[in-house]
Design an enzyme around this catalytic site. Structure first.
Site, PDB file in Angstrom:
ATOM      1  N   CYS A 111      16.008 -11.116  16.254  1.00  0.00           N
ATOM      2  CA  CYS A 111      15.780 -10.890  14.827  1.00  0.00           C
ATOM      3  C   CYS A 111      16.348  -9.555  14.361  1.00  0.00           C
ATOM      4  CB  CYS A 111      14.290 -10.980  14.531  1.00  0.00           C
ATOM      5  SG  CYS A 111      13.286  -9.744  15.368  1.00  0.00           S
TER       6      CYS A 111
ATOM      7  N   GLN B  53      12.126 -15.044   8.977  1.00  0.00           N
ATOM      8  CA  GLN B  53      13.073 -14.814  10.072  1.00  0.00           C
ATOM      9  C   GLN B  53      13.315 -16.103  10.846  1.00  0.00           C
ATOM     10  OE1 GLN B  53      14.700 -11.768  11.103  1.00  0.00           O
ATOM     11  NE2 GLN B  53      15.852 -13.362  12.157  1.00  0.00           N
TER      12      GLN B  53
ATOM     13  N   ASP C 250      12.860 -10.020  21.171  1.00  0.00           N
ATOM     14  CA  ASP C 250      12.528  -9.090  20.087  1.00  0.00           C
ATOM     15  C   ASP C 250      12.133  -7.775  20.751  1.00  0.00           C
ATOM     16  OD1 ASP C 250      11.769  -7.969  17.638  1.00  0.00           O
ATOM     17  OD2 ASP C 250       9.836  -9.017  17.548  1.00  0.00           O
TER      18      ASP C 250
ATOM     19  N   ARG D 135       5.963  -7.603   2.707  1.00  0.00           N
ATOM     20  CA  ARG D 135       5.906  -7.212   4.127  1.00  0.00           C
ATOM     21  C   ARG D 135       4.745  -6.247   4.292  1.00  0.00           C
ATOM     22  NH1 ARG D 135      10.734  -5.271   8.042  1.00  0.00           N
ATOM     23  NH2 ARG D 135      10.909  -7.531   8.031  1.00  0.00           N
TER      24      ARG D 135
ATOM     25  N   HIS E 213       6.344 -13.934  11.137  1.00  0.00           N
ATOM     26  CA  HIS E 213       7.576 -13.576  10.415  1.00  0.00           C
ATOM     27  C   HIS E 213       8.313 -14.880  10.077  1.00  0.00           C
ATOM     28  CE1 HIS E 213      10.695 -11.231   8.819  1.00  0.00           C
ATOM     29  NE2 HIS E 213      11.179 -10.633   9.892  1.00  0.00           N
TER      30      HIS E 213
ATOM     31  N   ARG F  60      19.464 -14.899   6.947  1.00  0.00           N
ATOM     32  CA  ARG F  60      18.257 -14.496   6.209  1.00  0.00           C
ATOM     33  C   ARG F  60      18.479 -14.745   4.714  1.00  0.00           C
ATOM     34  NH1 ARG F  60      14.774 -10.817   8.382  1.00  0.00           N
ATOM     35  NH2 ARG F  60      13.514 -11.405   6.589  1.00  0.00           N
TER      36      ARG F  60
HETATM   37  N1  NVA Z   1       8.234  -7.702  16.006  1.00  0.00           N
HETATM   38  C1  NVA Z   1       9.019  -6.819  15.167  1.00  0.00           C
HETATM   39  C2  NVA Z   1       9.927  -7.602  14.274  1.00  0.00           C
HETATM   40  C3  NVA Z   1      10.856  -6.764  13.432  1.00  0.00           C
HETATM   41  C4  NVA Z   1      11.688  -7.552  12.498  1.00  0.00           C
HETATM   42  C5  NVA Z   1       8.101  -5.921  14.369  1.00  0.00           C
HETATM   43  O1  NVA Z   1       7.106  -6.426  13.817  1.00  0.00           O
HETATM   44  O2  NVA Z   1       8.371  -4.723  14.295  1.00  0.00           O
HETATM   45  N1   CP Z   2      14.612  -8.864  11.252  1.00  0.00           N
HETATM   46  C1   CP Z   2      14.087  -8.130  10.237  1.00  0.00           C
HETATM   47  O1   CP Z   2      13.115  -8.529   9.580  1.00  0.00           O
HETATM   48  O2   CP Z   2      14.733  -6.961  10.034  1.00  0.00           O
HETATM   49  P1   CP Z   2      14.268  -5.773   9.059  1.00  0.00           P
HETATM   50  O3   CP Z   2      13.049  -5.150   9.676  1.00  0.00           O
HETATM   51  O4   CP Z   2      15.446  -4.850   9.013  1.00  0.00           O
HETATM   52  O5   CP Z   2      13.951  -6.362   7.719  1.00  0.00           O
END
Ligand code: NVA
Ligand code: CP
Length: 321
Positions: free
Chosen positions: A270, A134, A230, A104, A131, A298
Protein backbone atom coordinates in the site's frame (compact mmCIF):
# COMPACT_ATOMS: atom_id res chain seq x y z
CA UNK A 1 -34.35 2.89 -8.00
CA UNK A 2 -35.03 3.84 -4.37
CA UNK A 3 -32.55 6.35 -2.91
CA UNK A 4 -30.43 4.76 -0.17
CA UNK A 5 -27.76 6.37 2.03
CA UNK A 6 -24.70 4.11 1.96
CA UNK A 7 -21.31 4.46 3.64
CA UNK A 8 -17.96 2.72 3.14
CA UNK A 9 -16.63 2.22 6.66
CA UNK A 10 -15.29 -1.30 6.32
CA UNK A 11 -14.70 -3.60 3.39
CA UNK A 12 -17.80 -5.70 3.90
CA UNK A 13 -20.04 -2.64 3.51
CA UNK A 14 -20.07 -3.74 -0.15
CA UNK A 15 -21.39 -7.20 -0.95
CA UNK A 16 -19.94 -9.44 -3.69
CA UNK A 17 -21.98 -7.96 -6.55
CA UNK A 18 -21.54 -4.39 -5.33
CA UNK A 19 -17.77 -4.75 -5.00
CA UNK A 20 -17.66 -6.00 -8.61
CA UNK A 21 -19.85 -3.10 -9.73
CA UNK A 22 -17.52 -0.54 -8.11
CA UNK A 23 -14.43 -2.21 -9.60
CA UNK A 24 -15.98 -2.31 -13.10
CA UNK A 25 -16.78 1.38 -12.71
CA UNK A 26 -13.17 2.01 -11.63
CA UNK A 27 -11.94 0.37 -14.84
CA UNK A 28 -14.08 2.86 -16.78
CA UNK A 29 -12.58 5.77 -14.83
CA UNK A 30 -9.13 4.36 -15.59
CA UNK A 31 -9.89 4.53 -19.32
CA UNK A 32 -11.57 7.94 -19.10
CA UNK A 33 -10.61 10.15 -16.16
CA UNK A 34 -13.77 12.24 -16.71
CA UNK A 35 -16.18 9.32 -17.28
CA UNK A 36 -18.77 10.76 -14.83
CA UNK A 37 -18.95 14.07 -12.96
CA UNK A 38 -21.49 13.52 -10.19
CA UNK A 39 -20.22 16.49 -8.16
CA UNK A 40 -20.39 19.03 -11.03
CA UNK A 41 -21.37 22.40 -9.68
CA UNK A 42 -18.90 22.14 -8.05
CA UNK A 43 -20.30 20.35 -5.01
CA UNK A 44 -17.91 20.02 -2.05
CA UNK A 45 -16.65 16.77 -0.55
CA UNK A 46 -14.98 17.14 2.88
CA UNK A 47 -11.72 15.18 3.16
CA UNK A 48 -10.46 15.09 6.76
CA UNK A 49 -7.08 13.89 8.02
CA UNK A 50 -6.15 13.07 11.61
CA UNK A 51 -3.02 11.22 10.41
CA UNK A 52 -0.44 11.98 7.70
CA UNK A 53 -1.03 11.00 4.08
CA UNK A 54 0.41 11.39 0.60
CA UNK A 55 -1.55 8.94 -1.60
CA UNK A 56 -4.93 9.28 0.08
CA UNK A 57 -4.71 13.05 0.20
CA UNK A 58 -3.69 13.40 -3.45
CA UNK A 59 -6.05 10.76 -4.81
CA UNK A 60 -9.11 12.13 -3.00
CA UNK A 61 -8.22 15.78 -3.74
CA UNK A 62 -7.57 15.17 -7.43
CA UNK A 63 -10.35 12.60 -7.64
CA UNK A 64 -13.07 14.88 -6.26
CA UNK A 65 -11.91 17.67 -8.60
CA UNK A 66 -12.04 15.31 -11.59
CA UNK A 67 -15.56 14.31 -10.54
CA UNK A 68 -16.47 17.97 -11.00
CA UNK A 69 -16.45 18.72 -7.28
CA UNK A 70 -14.52 20.80 -4.77
CA UNK A 71 -12.31 18.89 -2.32
CA UNK A 72 -12.39 20.62 1.05
CA UNK A 73 -9.27 19.15 2.68
CA UNK A 74 -9.01 19.74 6.45
CA UNK A 75 -6.10 18.59 8.62
CA UNK A 76 -6.38 17.75 12.30
CA UNK A 77 -4.10 20.64 13.22
CA UNK A 78 -6.37 23.11 11.44
CA UNK A 79 -9.74 21.85 12.66
CA UNK A 80 -11.78 22.03 15.85
CA UNK A 81 -12.13 18.24 15.63
CA UNK A 82 -8.42 18.14 16.44
CA UNK A 83 -9.09 20.23 19.58
CA UNK A 84 -11.79 17.86 20.78
CA UNK A 85 -15.03 19.12 19.19
CA UNK A 86 -17.38 16.11 19.29
CA UNK A 87 -17.54 13.98 16.17
CA UNK A 88 -21.34 14.26 16.14
CA UNK A 89 -21.19 18.09 16.12
CA UNK A 90 -18.66 18.04 13.27
CA UNK A 91 -20.91 15.64 11.38
CA UNK A 92 -23.93 17.92 11.85
CA UNK A 93 -22.02 20.85 10.35
CA UNK A 94 -20.32 19.07 7.45
CA UNK A 95 -23.45 17.21 6.41
CA UNK A 96 -25.23 20.54 5.82
CA UNK A 97 -22.52 21.77 3.46
CA UNK A 98 -20.68 18.86 1.87
CA UNK A 99 -22.03 16.12 -0.41
CA UNK A 100 -19.73 13.49 1.04
CA UNK A 101 -17.34 13.07 4.00
CA UNK A 102 -14.02 11.22 3.72
CA UNK A 103 -12.08 10.71 6.94
CA UNK A 104 -8.71 9.26 7.99
CA UNK A 105 -8.63 8.84 11.75
CA UNK A 106 -7.78 6.54 14.65
CA UNK A 107 -10.56 4.39 16.15
CA UNK A 108 -13.11 2.82 13.81
CA UNK A 109 -15.80 3.98 16.24
CA UNK A 110 -15.12 7.57 15.16
CA UNK A 111 -16.07 7.02 11.49
CA UNK A 112 -19.04 4.96 12.67
CA UNK A 113 -20.17 7.85 14.83
CA UNK A 114 -19.76 10.26 11.90
CA UNK A 115 -21.88 7.97 9.72
CA UNK A 116 -24.65 7.74 12.33
CA UNK A 117 -25.18 11.49 12.17
CA UNK A 118 -24.27 12.39 8.57
CA UNK A 119 -26.94 12.43 5.88
CA UNK A 120 -24.31 12.16 3.13
CA UNK A 121 -22.02 9.17 2.39
CA UNK A 122 -19.09 8.73 4.80
CA UNK A 123 -15.93 7.01 3.54
CA UNK A 124 -13.20 5.51 5.72
CA UNK A 125 -9.87 6.78 4.37
CA UNK A 126 -8.01 4.59 6.95
CA UNK A 127 -8.62 3.87 10.58
CA UNK A 128 -6.62 1.78 13.02
CA UNK A 129 -8.88 -1.14 12.05
CA UNK A 130 -9.48 -0.91 8.28
CA UNK A 131 -8.26 0.67 5.03
CA UNK A 132 -11.03 -0.27 2.57
CA UNK A 133 -10.18 2.30 -0.13
CA UNK A 134 -6.66 0.88 -0.38
CA UNK A 135 -7.90 -2.66 -0.84
CA UNK A 136 -10.36 -1.60 -3.54
CA UNK A 137 -7.37 -0.14 -5.40
CA UNK A 138 -5.37 -3.31 -4.77
CA UNK A 139 -8.16 -5.50 -6.17
CA UNK A 140 -8.50 -3.18 -9.16
CA UNK A 141 -4.79 -3.80 -9.77
CA UNK A 142 -5.37 -7.56 -9.50
CA UNK A 143 -8.25 -7.29 -11.97
CA UNK A 144 -6.05 -5.38 -14.43
CA UNK A 145 -3.16 -7.87 -14.29
CA UNK A 146 -5.01 -11.12 -13.58
CA UNK A 147 -7.90 -11.57 -15.94
CA UNK A 148 -10.48 -8.97 -15.04
CA UNK A 149 -13.00 -8.41 -12.27
CA UNK A 150 -14.81 -11.68 -12.98
CA UNK A 151 -11.61 -13.62 -12.35
CA UNK A 152 -10.99 -12.20 -8.86
CA UNK A 153 -12.89 -15.06 -7.23
CA UNK A 154 -10.39 -17.53 -8.72
CA UNK A 155 -7.34 -15.85 -7.19
CA UNK A 156 -5.26 -16.79 -4.17
CA UNK A 157 -3.69 -13.93 -2.22
CA UNK A 158 -1.37 -13.74 0.78
CA UNK A 159 -0.71 -10.86 3.15
CA UNK A 160 2.48 -11.29 5.19
CA UNK A 161 3.70 -9.10 8.07
CA UNK A 162 1.75 -7.27 10.77
CA UNK A 163 -1.36 -9.41 10.53
CA UNK A 164 -3.11 -7.46 13.30
CA UNK A 165 -3.17 -4.15 11.43
CA UNK A 166 -5.71 -2.32 9.28
CA UNK A 167 -4.43 -3.74 5.97
CA UNK A 168 -4.60 -7.32 7.21
CA UNK A 169 -8.18 -6.84 8.43
CA UNK A 170 -9.18 -5.24 5.15
CA UNK A 171 -7.67 -8.05 3.04
CA UNK A 172 -9.54 -10.60 5.15
CA UNK A 173 -12.92 -8.92 4.69
CA UNK A 174 -12.55 -7.64 1.11
CA UNK A 175 -10.96 -10.91 -0.05
CA UNK A 176 -13.83 -12.85 1.49
CA UNK A 177 -16.34 -10.55 -0.23
CA UNK A 178 -14.55 -11.14 -3.55
CA UNK A 179 -14.62 -14.91 -3.02
CA UNK A 180 -10.84 -15.26 -3.01
CA UNK A 181 -8.60 -17.74 -1.23
CA UNK A 182 -7.12 -15.33 1.38
CA UNK A 183 -4.10 -16.21 3.52
CA UNK A 184 -2.74 -13.95 6.24
CA UNK A 185 0.54 -14.64 8.06
CA UNK A 186 2.17 -12.87 10.98
CA UNK A 187 4.01 -13.64 14.21
CA UNK A 188 2.23 -14.63 17.40
CA UNK A 189 0.95 -11.50 19.07
CA UNK A 190 0.38 -9.83 15.69
CA UNK A 191 -2.48 -11.92 14.33
CA UNK A 192 -5.98 -10.61 13.52
CA UNK A 193 -8.75 -10.44 16.11
CA UNK A 194 -10.85 -13.58 16.17
CA UNK A 195 -13.99 -11.51 15.49
CA UNK A 196 -12.60 -10.25 12.16
CA UNK A 197 -11.55 -13.76 11.18
CA UNK A 198 -15.03 -15.06 12.01
CA UNK A 199 -16.68 -12.25 10.03
CA UNK A 200 -14.43 -13.04 7.05
CA UNK A 201 -15.14 -16.76 7.31
CA UNK A 202 -18.89 -16.16 7.43
CA UNK A 203 -18.69 -14.02 4.27
CA UNK A 204 -16.38 -16.52 2.54
CA UNK A 205 -18.99 -19.23 3.07
CA UNK A 206 -21.45 -17.22 0.98
CA UNK A 207 -18.99 -16.28 -1.82
CA UNK A 208 -17.01 -19.50 -2.22
CA UNK A 209 -13.87 -17.93 -0.77
CA UNK A 210 -11.65 -19.27 1.99
CA UNK A 211 -9.65 -17.82 4.88
CA UNK A 212 -6.35 -19.01 6.36
CA UNK A 213 -4.56 -17.36 9.30
CA UNK A 214 -1.13 -18.77 10.08
CA UNK A 215 2.21 -17.97 11.70
CA UNK A 216 3.96 -19.72 8.79
CA UNK A 217 4.77 -17.26 5.96
CA UNK A 218 5.82 -20.06 3.59
CA UNK A 219 2.49 -21.83 4.00
CA UNK A 220 0.68 -18.55 3.34
CA UNK A 221 2.44 -17.67 0.08
CA UNK A 222 2.55 -21.17 -1.40
CA UNK A 223 1.19 -20.93 -4.96
CA UNK A 224 -0.52 -17.54 -4.57
CA UNK A 225 -1.22 -15.02 -7.36
CA UNK A 226 -0.14 -12.02 -5.29
CA UNK A 227 1.83 -11.30 -2.13
CA UNK A 228 0.96 -8.17 -0.16
CA UNK A 229 2.79 -6.61 2.74
CA UNK A 230 2.77 -3.37 4.74
CA UNK A 231 4.92 -1.52 7.26
CA UNK A 232 5.64 -3.31 10.53
CA UNK A 233 4.95 -0.07 12.43
CA UNK A 234 1.66 1.63 11.56
CA UNK A 235 0.80 5.26 12.20
CA UNK A 236 0.21 5.77 15.90
CA UNK A 237 2.50 2.86 16.88
CA UNK A 238 5.80 4.70 16.52
CA UNK A 239 6.64 4.24 20.22
CA UNK A 240 6.69 0.46 19.63
CA UNK A 241 9.35 0.70 16.91
CA UNK A 242 12.06 -1.04 18.94
CA UNK A 243 9.81 -3.90 20.18
CA UNK A 244 8.37 -4.43 16.72
CA UNK A 245 11.63 -4.60 14.83
CA UNK A 246 12.43 -8.18 15.91
CA UNK A 247 9.44 -10.57 15.47
CA UNK A 248 8.75 -9.62 11.86
CA UNK A 249 12.05 -10.55 10.18
CA UNK A 250 10.86 -14.05 9.13
CA UNK A 251 7.96 -12.30 7.40
CA UNK A 252 10.06 -10.04 5.19
CA UNK A 253 8.96 -10.33 1.56
CA UNK A 254 12.22 -11.16 -0.15
CA UNK A 255 13.23 -13.00 -3.32
CA UNK A 256 13.09 -16.39 -1.54
CA UNK A 257 9.50 -15.85 -0.34
CA UNK A 258 8.39 -14.51 -3.74
CA UNK A 259 9.86 -17.68 -5.25
CA UNK A 260 7.28 -19.78 -3.37
CA UNK A 261 4.34 -17.98 -4.99
CA UNK A 262 3.25 -18.65 -8.60
CA UNK A 263 6.01 -17.80 -11.11
CA UNK A 264 3.88 -14.93 -12.45
CA UNK A 265 2.77 -13.73 -9.00
CA UNK A 266 2.49 -10.00 -8.36
CA UNK A 267 3.83 -8.00 -5.42
CA UNK A 268 1.76 -5.17 -3.92
CA UNK A 269 2.37 -2.78 -1.03
CA UNK A 270 0.00 0.00 0.00
CA UNK A 271 3.02 2.29 0.62
CA UNK A 272 4.85 4.03 2.17
CA UNK A 273 7.41 1.21 2.11
CA UNK A 274 10.51 0.67 4.21
CA UNK A 275 12.98 -1.03 1.88
CA UNK A 276 15.14 -3.56 3.69
CA UNK A 277 12.48 -4.10 6.36
CA UNK A 278 9.10 -5.56 5.31
CA UNK A 279 10.26 -5.86 1.68
CA UNK A 280 13.64 -6.06 -0.03
CA UNK A 281 14.62 -3.48 -2.64
CA UNK A 282 14.93 -6.32 -5.14
CA UNK A 283 11.27 -7.27 -4.74
CA UNK A 284 9.63 -3.85 -4.54
CA UNK A 285 11.69 -2.47 -7.42
CA UNK A 286 11.70 -5.78 -9.31
CA UNK A 287 9.68 -7.13 -12.26
CA UNK A 288 6.84 -8.66 -10.21
CA UNK A 289 6.08 -5.45 -8.34
CA UNK A 290 3.06 -3.40 -9.46
CA UNK A 291 3.16 -0.85 -6.64
CA UNK A 292 2.98 2.22 -8.89
CA UNK A 293 -0.09 0.92 -10.72
CA UNK A 294 -1.51 0.12 -7.30
CA UNK A 295 -0.88 3.68 -6.08
CA UNK A 296 -2.43 5.20 -9.23
CA UNK A 297 -5.43 2.96 -8.80
CA UNK A 298 -6.32 4.74 -5.57
CA UNK A 299 -7.54 7.55 -7.83
CA UNK A 300 -9.70 5.39 -10.10
CA UNK A 301 -11.07 3.15 -7.34
CA UNK A 302 -12.07 6.03 -5.06
CA UNK A 303 -13.68 8.02 -7.88
CA UNK A 304 -15.71 4.92 -8.68
CA UNK A 305 -16.61 4.42 -5.02
CA UNK A 306 -17.74 8.04 -4.53
CA UNK A 307 -19.74 7.97 -7.77
CA UNK A 308 -21.39 4.70 -6.77
CA UNK A 309 -22.24 5.92 -3.25
CA UNK A 310 -23.71 9.16 -4.62
CA UNK A 311 -25.62 7.17 -7.23
CA UNK A 312 -27.16 5.10 -4.42
CA UNK A 313 -28.00 8.16 -2.35
CA UNK A 314 -29.65 9.94 -5.27
CA UNK A 315 -31.32 6.81 -6.57
CA UNK A 316 -29.57 7.45 -9.90
CA UNK A 317 -28.90 4.14 -11.61
CA UNK A 318 -26.82 5.85 -14.32
CA UNK A 319 -24.06 6.49 -11.76
CA UNK A 320 -23.65 2.83 -10.81
CA UNK A 321 -22.02 1.56 -14.00
N1 NVA B 1 -0.81 0.08 8.24
C1 NVA B 1 -0.37 1.38 7.77
C2 NVA B 1 -0.98 1.71 6.44
C3 NVA B 1 -0.50 3.00 5.83
C4 NVA B 1 -1.18 3.34 4.56
C5 NVA B 1 -0.70 2.44 8.80
O1 NVA B 1 -1.83 2.42 9.33
O2 NVA B 1 0.15 3.27 9.08
N1 CP C 1 -1.39 3.87 1.17
C1 CP C 1 -1.77 5.04 1.74
O1 CP C 1 -2.88 5.17 2.27
O2 CP C 1 -0.83 6.01 1.65
P1 CP C 1 -0.87 7.44 2.38
O3 CP C 1 -0.67 7.19 3.85
O4 CP C 1 0.26 8.20 1.75
O5 CP C 1 -2.20 8.07 2.11
Amino acid sequence: MTPELRHMLRDDDLNHEEQKQVLELAIKFHHDRFYKQPFAGPQAVAVLFDKPSTRTRSSFSIGVAELGGYPLVIDKSGSQLGRGEPVADTAEVLTRMAYGIVWRTFEQSRVEQMARVATVPVVNALTDEFHPCQVLADFLTLAQFKGGVDNLENLKIAYVGDAANNMSNSYLLAGAVAGMDVRVAGPNGYLPDQKIVEDAQAIAETTGGSIMVTVDPEQAVDGVDCIFTDTWVSMGEEAEYAIRSKPFWPYQVNERLMGLAKPDALFQHCLPAYRGKEVTTGVIDGPQSVVWDEAENRLHAQKALLTWLIGKQRGDESLLS
